[in-house]
Design a protein around this motif. Structure first.
Motif, PDB file in Angstrom:
ATOM      1  N   MET A 207      43.217 -15.455 -12.215  1.00  0.00           N
ATOM      2  CA  MET A 207      43.479 -15.963 -10.861  1.00  0.00           C
ATOM      3  C   MET A 207      42.167 -16.079 -10.108  1.00  0.00           C
ATOM      4  N   ASP A 208      41.990 -17.200  -9.422  1.00  0.00           N
ATOM      5  CA  ASP A 208      40.752 -17.441  -8.683  1.00  0.00           C
ATOM      6  C   ASP A 208      41.067 -17.494  -7.189  1.00  0.00           C
ATOM      7  N   PRO A 209      40.858 -16.383  -6.487  1.00  0.00           N
ATOM      8  CA  PRO A 209      41.174 -16.385  -5.050  1.00  0.00           C
ATOM      9  C   PRO A 209      40.224 -17.300  -4.293  1.00  0.00           C
ATOM     10  N   SER A 210      40.769 -18.094  -3.392  1.00  0.00           N
ATOM     11  CA  SER A 210      39.953 -18.956  -2.533  1.00  0.00           C
ATOM     12  C   SER A 210      40.219 -18.578  -1.093  1.00  0.00           C
ATOM     13  N   PHE A 211      39.172 -18.657  -0.294  1.00  0.00           N
ATOM     14  CA  PHE A 211      39.292 -18.240   1.093  1.00  0.00           C
ATOM     15  C   PHE A 211      38.924 -19.399   2.010  1.00  0.00           C
ATOM     16  N   SER A 212      39.725 -19.609   3.014  1.00  0.00           N
ATOM     17  CA  SER A 212      39.455 -20.634   4.009  1.00  0.00           C
ATOM     18  C   SER A 212      39.799 -20.066   5.383  1.00  0.00           C
TER      19      SER A 212
ATOM     20  N   PRO B  94      46.870 -12.876  -2.491  1.00  0.00           N
ATOM     21  CA  PRO B  94      48.172 -13.557  -2.496  1.00  0.00           C
ATOM     22  C   PRO B  94      49.259 -12.601  -2.002  1.00  0.00           C
ATOM     23  N   PRO B  95      50.270 -13.124  -1.304  1.00  0.00           N
ATOM     24  CA  PRO B  95      51.269 -12.247  -0.652  1.00  0.00           C
ATOM     25  C   PRO B  95      51.865 -11.180  -1.557  1.00  0.00           C
ATOM     26  N   HIS B  96      52.157 -11.518  -2.797  1.00  0.00           N
ATOM     27  CA  HIS B  96      52.807 -10.534  -3.672  1.00  0.00           C
ATOM     28  C   HIS B  96      51.831  -9.467  -4.170  1.00  0.00           C
ATOM     29  N   LEU B  97      50.512  -9.639  -3.904  1.00  0.00           N
ATOM     30  CA  LEU B  97      49.511  -8.667  -4.347  1.00  0.00           C
ATOM     31  C   LEU B  97      48.809  -7.963  -3.186  1.00  0.00           C
ATOM     32  N   GLN B  98      49.094  -8.386  -1.962  1.00  0.00           N
ATOM     33  CA  GLN B  98      48.362  -7.855  -0.824  1.00  0.00           C
ATOM     34  C   GLN B  98      48.495  -6.336  -0.710  1.00  0.00           C
ATOM     35  N   GLU B  99      49.686  -5.840  -0.849  1.00  0.00           N
ATOM     36  CA  GLU B  99      49.880  -4.394  -0.715  1.00  0.00           C
ATOM     37  C   GLU B  99      49.227  -3.638  -1.866  1.00  0.00           C
ATOM     38  N   ALA B 100      49.190  -4.241  -3.021  1.00  0.00           N
ATOM     39  CA  ALA B 100      48.676  -3.549  -4.207  1.00  0.00           C
ATOM     40  C   ALA B 100      47.156  -3.477  -4.218  1.00  0.00           C
TER      41      ALA B 100
END
Length: 439
Positions: free
Chosen positions: A1-6, A193-199
């Protein structure tokens, strides 16, 4: 997964600091590890800040980027009342320097991970124990987020000495609060990503520290033995132009007075030309100082205007402090005089006299800059660009030579007239106030 920030992650970190500045209005702000001065370049536009300081151990980076912090042309052309001083230092954040004490905000964005673990404790003591600012913002990479970067092994940057997990950062932050009298709020920027934010949490974790007791408190661990210590090297300093500087204030005020006076004179001359074209003679009156011509500039028809001015001259009233005379309809008249050369300060044959009180009423900027009519006279007196009458109640502007010749042809003989200091067609500017200019 390649997180991108804007927007980009570094922009989010800097915006976090800017949002804090907008909310809390700190006057003295320092950026530790300022590098290319990117954050400072954005903060300089937030003029609630009066002192903006950058510190970095790499003096070459500072010298390469420091001139971008200089004032721009509009800062000189339109100075504000706000004050701003920028200072850049080369030095280590593990060393004390008395010039960095007592700040409202110290920011350290992605710096602490470049220190060795052995230097973290001296850093904490210098920032929280010695500098003891009201607030501190610390950001650092969150190592739990690293698996989301494809191909990343080890740390995010080759110069990083460590990268903390959220638990490690929290442990360090709570110890700082206990040792130096702060409280902390833990947050961050760069969402997963929302499903990983807490983790995994934020990509950059941020601690916002507030000194217990706020601005009025004094850190009980603040050491006095380094009060006169100066270990940093000053590489750059600049004061932005401000109207709190009397020399700058005088320059701006004089320019505004000259502009407004010329504008009013031009309006008056256009009205004179209209009177000539309509064959309406100017009114005359013999005052204590000789023959003078009074012109009232209003947005009414010409006949009413001439009648009003003539009535004023037949039945002169006492000068008004407001600098304007009200007509029968409640409107205000701007009063001018043509005077002969008996005034020493008027070198041309005739002058238009524009009362300071009229300028005061005409230009809100003049009234704001002047502070009071008394101080306005004080600031204009002896300025080489301004000519005042004898009692310093009016600005004198020369009539163009062509207009003087036209007056002679039209029979307005002012040659033998003298200028009366208490002229009834000028308006008194004697609105005295106890007001002293800033020094």
């Amino acid at each position: 997964m390649d997180p991108s920030f804007s927007p980009p992650l570094h922009g989010q970190r800097h915006q976090f600091v800017i949002d804090f500045v907008n909310k809390n209005k700190p006057k003295k702000v320092a950026d530790l590890g300022c590098g290319e001065c990117t954050l400072l370049k954005r903060l300089k536009f937030h003029r609630v800040i009066e002192l903006l300081v950058g510190v970095d151990i790499d003096g070459r980076k500072i010298k390469k980027n420091m001139h971008a912090l200089a004032p721009i042309s509009t800062d000189y052309l339109q100075p504000s009342f706000d004050q701003l001083r920028v200072e850049l230092y080369q030095g280590s954040v593990t060393q004390r320097d008395a010039r960095l004490r007592g700040f409202d905000l110290v920011a350290s964005i992605e710096l602490i991970e470049h220190l060795s673990l052995a230097d973290v404790e001296p850093f904490s003591e210098v920032v929280f124990g010695y500098m003891a600012p009201v607030a501190v913002i610390i950001s650092t990479p969150n190592s739990e987020f690293n698996p989301l970067f494809p191909g990343l092994t080890g740390f995010r940057h080759s110069d990083h000495k460590f990268e903390w997990t959220r638990a490690e950062f929290r442990s360090w932050a709570l110890k700082v609060c206990l040792d130096y009298g702060y409280e902390v709020e833990l947050t961050g920027v760069g969402r997963a990503p929302p499903h990983l934010q807490e983790a995994v949490g934020f990509c950059s974790q941020i601690g916002v520290f507030h000194r217990l007791g706020g601005r009025d408190s004094i850190n009980h661990l603040c050491c006095d033995d380094g009060e006169g210590m100066f270990s940093y090297t000053l590489l750059y300093s600049i004061n932005y132009p401000s109207l709190r500087d009397n020399n700058i204030l005088r320059r701006v005020l004089v320019n505004e007075v000259l502009y407004s006076a010329e504008k009013l004179k031009q309006r008056w001359m256009e009205r004179r030309m209209d009177e000539r074209n309509e064959a309406l003679p100017l009114s005359h009156a013999e005052g204590e100082g000789g023959w003078e011509v009074c012109i009232a500039v209003r947005n009414t028809d010409m006949e009413e205007e001439s009648a009003a001015c003539g009535e004023e001259l037949k039945h002169p009233r006492e000068p008004r402090q407001s600098g304007v005379a009200e007509n029968r309809g409640g409107q205000c008249e701007e009063v001018f005089c043509i005077n002969s050369t008996n005034e020493e300060s008027c070198t041309s044959h005739r002058c238009v006299s524009v009362p300071l009180s009229v300028l005061w009423s005409f230009s809100p900027k003049i009234s704001t800059l002047g502070g009071s009519l008394a101080n306005l006279r004080h600031l204009l007196t002896d300025d080489p660009l301004i000519r005042l009458n004898q009692d310093r109640s009016a600005v004198l502007l020369s009539l163009p030579e062509q207009d003087q010749e036209e007056d002679d042809r039209d029979g307005y003989d002012l040659e033998d007239s003298g200028f009366a200091e208490d002229s009834r067609c000028s308006v008194s500017a004697e609105q005295e106030e106890d007001w002293e200019p800033d020094t």
